[in-house]
Design a protein around this motif. Structure first.
Motif, PDB file in Angstrom:
ATOM      1  N   ARG A 111      -4.675  -8.940  -1.012  1.00  5.60           N
ATOM      2  CA  ARG A 111      -4.899  -8.007  -2.132  1.00  5.60           C
ATOM      3  C   ARG A 111      -4.902  -6.557  -1.663  1.00  5.60           C
ATOM      4  N   LEU A 112      -5.497  -6.275  -0.510  1.00  2.00           N
ATOM      5  CA  LEU A 112      -5.481  -4.883  -0.028  1.00  2.00           C
ATOM      6  C   LEU A 112      -4.067  -4.474   0.358  1.00  2.00           C
ATOM      7  N   LEU A 113      -3.316  -5.415   0.969  1.00  2.00           N
ATOM      8  CA  LEU A 113      -1.929  -5.107   1.327  1.00  2.00           C
ATOM      9  C   LEU A 113      -1.116  -4.803   0.069  1.00  2.00           C
ATOM     10  N   MET A 114      -1.346  -5.562  -1.007  1.00  2.00           N
ATOM     11  CA  MET A 114      -0.616  -5.281  -2.248  1.00  2.00           C
ATOM     12  C   MET A 114      -0.903  -3.865  -2.743  1.00  2.00           C
ATOM     13  N   GLY A 115      -2.136  -3.432  -2.622  1.00  2.00           N
ATOM     14  CA  GLY A 115      -2.470  -2.053  -3.006  1.00  2.00           C
ATOM     15  C   GLY A 115      -1.672  -1.052  -2.187  1.00  2.00           C
TER      16      GLY A 115
END
Ligand SMILES: O=C(O)C1=C[C@@H](OP(=O)(O)O)[C@@H](O)[C@H](O)C1
Ligand SMILES: C=C(OP(=O)(O)O)C(=O)O
Length: 450
Positions: A111-115
């Motif tokens: 999820r942080l990578l998607m951000g």
């Protein structure tokens, strides 16, 4: 959830049987904080210059993040000294990976990578293991789409998915529909490449490691308290992030396992040095103290921008409590091990407002209820709650527990085995490597046998 990344990799599940043991004693050096470790690699990769990380967690989840950022063009290396060095590419300069990125078991990594990817003008394909592919990603897809990214996912917002970053990221103000530091972080990280201010409103405080670390790297982050415990957190776009030194404290969520084991096994006394004491993470310690746990908090200090302390834990007679729902965010990963402590506490322990447990590596309410019940513990549950009726010194045990690719379930039932009358078997110990690779060695060092 029958498929496992371990079986996919041709590694058979590794069952483990745990028996009651004598008193636990000694010093438990718990590995680095998983949340902080992910963020140190990520922000190091987005900064200009060198980031040196001491105490990085070398668990599979963080190694997946390190590998992803290598494929995105950053240099991420382990030194012989054990320090990790990241040489970043600068904001907005990640390169398009030439293959799908596998984020393994890690919701935080995905999820942080998607951000971050929402703000890079590249196209990336992401997948994960059977557990991660079943977890909801719509919660990040929605705000990132509003900021200009395009995401194509499987039905219901599941991975695998493709994300095409925005050429021009739109700054937004986003009110979190769920209490989630991962969603908050994804929006703030996407906001780094937007022009102007991107804000998130949260109704209860979730872990703030992203905000602290962004400030440490030279970013501008503000927090405004709103009424009723809510807050507005804002990041200024296009900061100059510069490589920084990071010291990762020991993970309070990992410390929870030897800590609860020491409270439950008669005669135990265990020291846990350098534990992260960020107030957004200490709900379990507060709850265990309310239950009568003898936990001394010593040497409180600040290290690398995070509060830390040494804990001294002694065996205690516990009593059941009602955990207030507004404490859930500060102990969200600790409910499985709390429910083991509750099995050994006098009376009823009530956990409410815990619906987020249903979308972790497994449905942690369903899986804990099944495992505790199979081992003779009286437990009941509903959509967002769970209750355990404790019987000190009288946990029958004797059953095998399905861990469903969930490290916290595996470690929780390991601890149950230490106090049950008959041995407890976990069907697969392999998931423990995601967050606590030396768990068994550490527990054996304290006196456990398995
Ligand atoms: O931001 C993070 O590092 C994490 C946030 C929490 O997840 P949610 O944001 O889904 O609550 C937590 O369960 C997870 O282990 C780590
Ligand atoms: C929920 C957890 O992690 P993640 O969401 O990163 O998979 C956890 O570690 O308990």
């Amino acid at each position: 959830m029958s498929e496992s990344k371990h079986s996919a990799a041709n590694t058979a599940a590794a069952p483990l049987t745990v028996r009651a043991c004598g008193p636990l004693s000694g010093t438990a050096r718990v590995p680095g904080d998983k949340s902080i470790s992910h963020r140190s690699v990520m922000l190091g990769a987005l900064a200009v210059g060198e980031t040196r990380i001491t105490g990085l967690l070398e668990g599979e989840d963080v190694l997946a993040t390190a590998e992803a950022f290598r494929r995105l063009g950053a240099q991420v290396e382990r030194q012989d000294s054990g320090e990790w060095v990241v040489n970043g590419v600068g904001l907005g300069a990640l390169k398009e990976p030439d293959d799908i990125l596998d984020m393994g078991n890690s919701g935080t990594a995905a999820r942080l990578l998607m951000g971050i990817l929402a703000g890079q003008p590249i196209r990336t394909f992401l997948t994960g293991d059977a557990s991660l592919r079943s977890r909801p990603m719509k919660r990040v897809i929605d705000p990132l789409t509003a900021m200009g990214a395009r995401v194509y996912s499987r039905e219901g917002g599941r991975m695998p998915l493709m994300i095409q970053g925005a050429d021009m990221v739109l700054p937004i103000t986003y009110e979190l529909p769920v209490a989630s530091a991962q969603v908050k972080s994804a929006v703030l990280l996407a906001g780094l490449t937007a022009r102007g201010e991107t804000a998130v409103i949260e109704s209860v405080a979730t872990r703030d490691h992203t905000e602290r670390m962004l400030t440490h790297f030279g970013g501008t982050v503000s927090r405004e308290e709103l009424s009723g415990g809510a807050a507005r957190i804002a990041v200024q776009g296009e900061p100059e992030l510069t490589g920084a030194d990071i010291v990762v404290p020991a993970d309070p969520s990992s410390a929870a396992f030897p800590l609860v084991a020491a409270l439950l096994v008669p005669g135990s006394e265990v020291r846990l040095p350098n534990i992260g004491m960020n107030p957004t993470r200490t709900g379990l310690i507060q709850t265990l103290i309310e239950m009568g746990g003898d936990i001394a908090i010593e040497n409180e200090r600040v290290a690398g921008g995070e509060p830390v302390a040494d804990l001294l834990v002694r065996h205690s007679s516990l009593r059941g409590v009602a955990v207030p729902p507004d404490r859930a965010a500060s102990m969200i990963d600790e409910y499985p091990i709390l429910s083991v402590a509750a099995a050994q506490a006098e009376g009823k322990t009530v956990m409410r407002g815990v619906e987020e447990l249903r979308v972790k590596e497994s449905d942690r309410i369903a899986v804990m209820v099944a495992g505790l019940r199979a081992n003779g513990v009286a437990v009941s549950d509903g959509e967002d709650w769970m209750e355990v009726e404790g019987r000190p010194g009288d946990v029958p045990g004797g059953a095998t527990v399905a861990t469903h690719l969930d490290h916290r379930i595996a470690m929780s039932f390991y601890v149950l085995g230490l106090i049950a009358k008959k041995p407890v078997t976990i069907d697969d110990e392999a998931p423990i490597r995601t967050s606590f690779p030396n768990f068994r060695t550490l527990m054996q060092g304290l006196g456990a046998e398995a």
